[in-house]
Design a protein around this motif. Structure first.
Motif, PDB file in Angstrom:
ATOM      1  N   SER A  93       0.841  -1.201   0.000  1.00  0.00           N
ATOM      2  CA  SER A  93       0.000   0.000   0.000  1.00  0.00           C
ATOM      3  C   SER A  93       0.875   1.250   0.000  1.00  0.00           C
ATOM      4  O   SER A  93       2.071   1.191   0.312  1.00  0.00           O
ATOM      5  CB  SER A  93      -0.929   0.016   1.209  1.00  0.00           C
ATOM      6  OG  SER A  93      -0.189   0.197   2.404  1.00  0.00           O
ATOM      7  N   ALA A  94       0.256   2.375  -0.328  1.00  0.00           N
ATOM      8  CA  ALA A  94       1.005   3.634  -0.403  1.00  0.00           C
ATOM      9  C   ALA A  94       0.207   4.778   0.189  1.00  0.00           C
ATOM     10  O   ALA A  94      -1.024   4.776   0.168  1.00  0.00           O
ATOM     11  CB  ALA A  94       1.353   3.956  -1.857  1.00  0.00           C
ATOM     12  N   GLU A 113       9.028  -1.992   6.652  1.00  0.00           N
ATOM     13  CA  GLU A 113       9.908  -1.207   5.790  1.00  0.00           C
ATOM     14  C   GLU A 113       9.063  -0.256   4.959  1.00  0.00           C
ATOM     15  O   GLU A 113       7.906  -0.543   4.649  1.00  0.00           O
ATOM     16  CB  GLU A 113      10.709  -2.108   4.840  1.00  0.00           C
ATOM     17  CG  GLU A 113      11.782  -2.947   5.484  1.00  0.00           C
ATOM     18  CD  GLU A 113      12.641  -3.668   4.445  1.00  0.00           C
ATOM     19  OE1 GLU A 113      12.430  -3.437   3.223  1.00  0.00           O
ATOM     20  OE2 GLU A 113      13.518  -4.453   4.842  1.00  0.00           O
ATOM     21  N   LEU A 114       9.653   0.872   4.590  1.00  0.00           N
ATOM     22  CA  LEU A 114       8.962   1.837   3.732  1.00  0.00           C
ATOM     23  C   LEU A 114       9.920   2.398   2.698  1.00  0.00           C
ATOM     24  O   LEU A 114      11.077   2.689   3.004  1.00  0.00           O
ATOM     25  CB  LEU A 114       8.412   3.015   4.552  1.00  0.00           C
ATOM     26  CG  LEU A 114       7.091   2.880   5.296  1.00  0.00           C
ATOM     27  CD1 LEU A 114       6.765   4.197   5.974  1.00  0.00           C
ATOM     28  CD2 LEU A 114       5.967   2.454   4.365  1.00  0.00           C
ATOM     29  N   GLU A 115       9.425   2.527   1.479  1.00  0.00           N
ATOM     30  CA  GLU A 115      10.101   3.317   0.464  1.00  0.00           C
ATOM     31  C   GLU A 115       9.535   4.732   0.579  1.00  0.00           C
ATOM     32  O   GLU A 115       8.316   4.912   0.505  1.00  0.00           O
ATOM     33  CB  GLU A 115       9.828   2.768  -0.935  1.00  0.00           C
ATOM     34  CG  GLU A 115      10.146   1.293  -1.121  1.00  0.00           C
ATOM     35  CD  GLU A 115      11.633   1.024  -1.108  1.00  0.00           C
ATOM     36  OE1 GLU A 115      12.405   1.925  -1.483  1.00  0.00           O
ATOM     37  OE2 GLU A 115      12.019  -0.094  -0.712  1.00  0.00           O
ATOM     38  N   ALA A 151       4.745  -7.327   0.136  1.00  0.00           N
ATOM     39  CA  ALA A 151       3.415  -7.881  -0.142  1.00  0.00           C
ATOM     40  C   ALA A 151       2.844  -8.692   1.015  1.00  0.00           C
ATOM     41  O   ALA A 151       1.699  -9.141   0.948  1.00  0.00           O
ATOM     42  CB  ALA A 151       3.478  -8.753  -1.395  1.00  0.00           C
ATOM     43  N   GLN A 152       3.628  -8.872   2.088  1.00  0.00           N
ATOM     44  CA  GLN A 152       3.183  -9.703   3.204  1.00  0.00           C
ATOM     45  C   GLN A 152       3.137  -8.969   4.546  1.00  0.00           C
ATOM     46  O   GLN A 152       2.260  -9.242   5.368  1.00  0.00           O
ATOM     47  CB  GLN A 152       4.140 -10.909   3.350  1.00  0.00           C
ATOM     48  CG  GLN A 152       4.277 -11.762   2.107  1.00  0.00           C
ATOM     49  CD  GLN A 152       2.981 -12.448   1.724  1.00  0.00           C
ATOM     50  OE1 GLN A 152       2.186 -12.833   2.586  1.00  0.00           O
ATOM     51  NE2 GLN A 152       2.745 -12.606   0.418  1.00  0.00           N
ATOM     52  N   VAL A 153       4.065  -8.047   4.761  1.00  0.00           N
ATOM     53  CA  VAL A 153       4.246  -7.452   6.092  1.00  0.00           C
ATOM     54  C   VAL A 153       3.735  -6.006   6.119  1.00  0.00           C
ATOM     55  O   VAL A 153       4.121  -5.201   5.264  1.00  0.00           O
ATOM     56  CB  VAL A 153       5.732  -7.475   6.504  1.00  0.00           C
ATOM     57  CG1 VAL A 153       5.928  -6.863   7.890  1.00  0.00           C
ATOM     58  CG2 VAL A 153       6.259  -8.907   6.471  1.00  0.00           C
TER      59      VAL A 153
END
Length: 205
Positions: A93-94, A113-115, A151-153
């Motif tokens: 998600s974003a 984690e985040l981009e 896609a999982q955490v």
């Protein structure tokens, strides 16, 4: 009579037309805090915000969610030049590209984690992959985003703002869920009206 204007007068005139300094944040207040008008003196409850309790042991939301503690939700922040937001990112998600016109944002990632990234006024993109425990600052007013690529955490973050009402301008909403004419948007993005209408329909879904 002396035909020369006195130096003091020239200095006074120049100072009177000089640009005034611009306030970069919330205005200073002349009291310890600002109580609501026409209300009894506040007690400790006035200075307490419990809106984040709903996040404790809550399930991961289906889509990106933000819970704010700004002056609107927490009136005791009026005049204090600070506010918070809790940010929940389910997998993949974003938080869409947006700006905060009245404050910088200091994000602290507590889980996952985040981009993250922002674009400066020279159109240069700065990106980083954050790990839990990292902080990242988004300068005031600049376009920025956060993306949980896992896609999982899920990911969880808390953001602090240098304003009691930083404001949020979501670019997708501001551009495509407003009353800006479709032709103007098509010309701005060098596309056609049909494409603009398709984007608008997608945002409503």
């Amino acid at each position: 009579m002396d035909s020369h204007i006195p130096t003091l007068l020239i200095t006074t005139l120049l100072l009177s037309i000089s640009p005034k300094p611009v306030l970069g944040g919330d205005p200073d207040i002349l009291t310890d805090f600002i109580a609501p008008p026409n209300s009894p003196p506040p007690n400790a409850t006035f200075f307490t915000f419990s809106g984040f309790r709903s996040l404790v042991a809550a399930p991961v939301p289906a889509k990106f969610q933000v819970v704010k503690a700004t002056m609107e939700q927490f009136p005791a922040l009026n005049g204090q030049s600070v506010s918070y937001a809790a940010l929940l990112y389910p997998p993949a998600s974003a938080n869409p590209v947006h700006t905060h016109p009245r404050a910088a944002e200091l994000l602290f990632l507590t889980q996952g984690e985040l981009e993250v990234g922002f674009v400066d006024s020279a159109n240069k993109l700065y990106t980083q992959t954050l790990q839990a425990g990292d902080m990242f600052v988004f300068p005031k007013g600049l376009v920025h985003f956060q993306y949980n690529a896992d896609a999982q955490v899920p990911a969880f973050a808390v953001s602090a703002f240098g304003s009691a009402a930083a404001g949020t301008v979501s670019l997708p909403n501001a551009l495509f869920n407003s009353t800006v004419d479709d032709t103007v948007l098509a010309l701005s993005f060098k596309t056609d009206v049909a494409t603009i209408q398709k984007i608008k329909a997608g945002l409503k879904g």
